[in-house]
Scaffold this motif. Sequence first.
Motif, short mmCIF file in Angstrom:
data_model
loop_
_atom_site.label_atom_id
_atom_site.label_comp_id
_atom_site.label_asym_id
_atom_site.label_seq_id
_atom_site.Cartn_x
_atom_site.Cartn_y
_atom_site.Cartn_z
N ILE A 7 57.22 24.54 56.47
CA ILE A 7 55.99 23.87 56.11
C ILE A 7 55.66 24.13 54.64
O ILE A 7 55.39 23.21 53.89
N TYR A 8 55.71 25.40 54.24
CA TYR A 8 55.33 25.76 52.87
C TYR A 8 55.92 27.13 52.56
O TYR A 8 56.10 27.95 53.44
N ASP A 9 56.21 27.36 51.29
CA ASP A 9 56.66 28.69 50.88
C ASP A 9 56.22 28.95 49.44
O ASP A 9 55.94 28.03 48.69
N ASN A 10 56.13 30.21 49.10
CA ASN A 10 55.86 30.64 47.73
C ASN A 10 56.52 32.00 47.53
O ASN A 10 57.34 32.42 48.35
N ALA A 11 56.17 32.69 46.45
CA ALA A 11 56.84 33.94 46.10
C ALA A 11 56.62 35.04 47.14
O ALA A 11 57.46 35.93 47.27
N ILE A 12 55.53 34.99 47.89
CA ILE A 12 55.25 36.08 48.83
C ILE A 12 55.71 35.79 50.25
O ILE A 12 55.94 36.70 51.03
N GLU A 51 36.23 36.16 51.50
CA GLU A 51 35.39 37.35 51.64
C GLU A 51 36.00 38.55 50.93
O GLU A 51 35.30 39.32 50.28
N ALA A 52 37.32 38.71 51.02
CA ALA A 52 37.99 39.86 50.41
C ALA A 52 37.91 39.82 48.89
O ALA A 52 37.92 40.88 48.24
N LYS A 53 37.79 38.64 48.31
CA LYS A 53 37.70 38.52 46.85
C LYS A 53 36.45 39.19 46.29
O LYS A 53 36.41 39.54 45.12
N LEU A 88 46.79 39.10 47.23
CA LEU A 88 45.72 38.32 47.83
C LEU A 88 45.78 36.87 47.35
O LEU A 88 45.66 35.94 48.15
N GLN A 89 46.01 36.68 46.06
CA GLN A 89 46.10 35.33 45.49
C GLN A 89 47.31 34.58 46.05
O GLN A 89 47.23 33.39 46.35
N GLN A 90 48.43 35.27 46.20
CA GLN A 90 49.63 34.63 46.74
C GLN A 90 49.47 34.29 48.23
O GLN A 90 49.93 33.23 48.68
N ILE A 91 48.83 35.18 48.97
CA ILE A 91 48.58 34.92 50.40
C ILE A 91 47.64 33.72 50.53
O ILE A 91 47.84 32.85 51.38
N ASP A 93 47.34 31.22 48.43
CA ASP A 93 48.13 30.02 48.14
C ASP A 93 49.00 29.64 49.34
O ASP A 93 49.07 28.46 49.71
N LEU A 94 49.62 30.62 49.96
CA LEU A 94 50.47 30.36 51.13
C LEU A 94 49.67 29.73 52.26
O LEU A 94 50.08 28.74 52.86
N LEU A 95 48.49 30.29 52.54
CA LEU A 95 47.67 29.77 53.63
C LEU A 95 47.09 28.40 53.31
O LEU A 95 47.11 27.50 54.16
N LYS A 96 46.59 28.21 52.09
CA LYS A 96 46.01 26.91 51.73
C LYS A 96 47.08 25.82 51.68
O LYS A 96 46.85 24.70 52.12
N GLY A 97 48.26 26.15 51.15
CA GLY A 97 49.36 25.19 51.14
C GLY A 97 49.80 24.83 52.54
O GLY A 97 50.08 23.66 52.84
N THR A 98 49.84 25.82 53.41
CA THR A 98 50.21 25.59 54.81
C THR A 98 49.18 24.72 55.51
O THR A 98 49.54 23.75 56.18
N LEU A 99 47.90 25.05 55.35
CA LEU A 99 46.83 24.27 55.97
C LEU A 99 46.85 22.82 55.51
O LEU A 99 46.72 21.90 56.32
N PHE A 100 47.04 22.63 54.21
CA PHE A 100 47.09 21.27 53.68
C PHE A 100 48.22 20.48 54.34
O PHE A 100 48.03 19.37 54.81
N GLN A 101 49.39 21.08 54.41
CA GLN A 101 50.56 20.39 54.96
C GLN A 101 50.41 20.16 56.46
O GLN A 101 50.76 19.10 56.97
N VAL A 102 49.86 21.14 57.19
CA VAL A 102 49.64 20.99 58.63
C VAL A 102 48.68 19.83 58.90
O VAL A 102 48.93 18.98 59.76
N LYS A 103 47.58 19.79 58.14
CA LYS A 103 46.60 18.71 58.33
C LYS A 103 47.17 17.36 57.92
O LYS A 103 46.92 16.35 58.58
N LEU A 104 47.95 17.33 56.85
CA LEU A 104 48.57 16.08 56.42
C LEU A 104 49.55 15.58 57.47
O LEU A 104 49.55 14.40 57.83
#
Length: 114
Positions: A7-12, A51-53, A88-91, A93-104
């Motif tokens: 679905i999605y990948d990045n550096a982490i 919240e963690a930010k 945290l930033q990479q995670i 990106d991974l989750l938002k990219g995944t969510l976008f693709q899943v919803k699309l």
Amino acid sequence: MENIIKIYDNAIGISFQWTHIETDLTQIIFRDIGFHLSEEELELFTDKITEAKFQKQCKNCDMGPNCKSILLQTPLSKVTLAVSLSELQQIEDLLKGTLFQVKLNKYINDICKN
């Protein structure tokens, strides 16, 4: 890797769904941790990142940017991860990219059924 649909990948990490399992769950893997999450749990996890930010960072820490002082709550109420700001930033990106693709994918599949 032929048993998955990436679905999605990045550096982490990477997100994917298993081809041989009939489920709406998405596998998210980063570092040495794997989560099998629903779309709602992916959204909850993204909220937990927001919240963690707001957590205070270490000051004058010897570890610098690699300091894992941020406690990231996961969708599993009894599991918290210690992460650095860059992780945290990479995670996120991974989750938002995944969510976008899943919803699309879900939207496209709904349109194709009609």
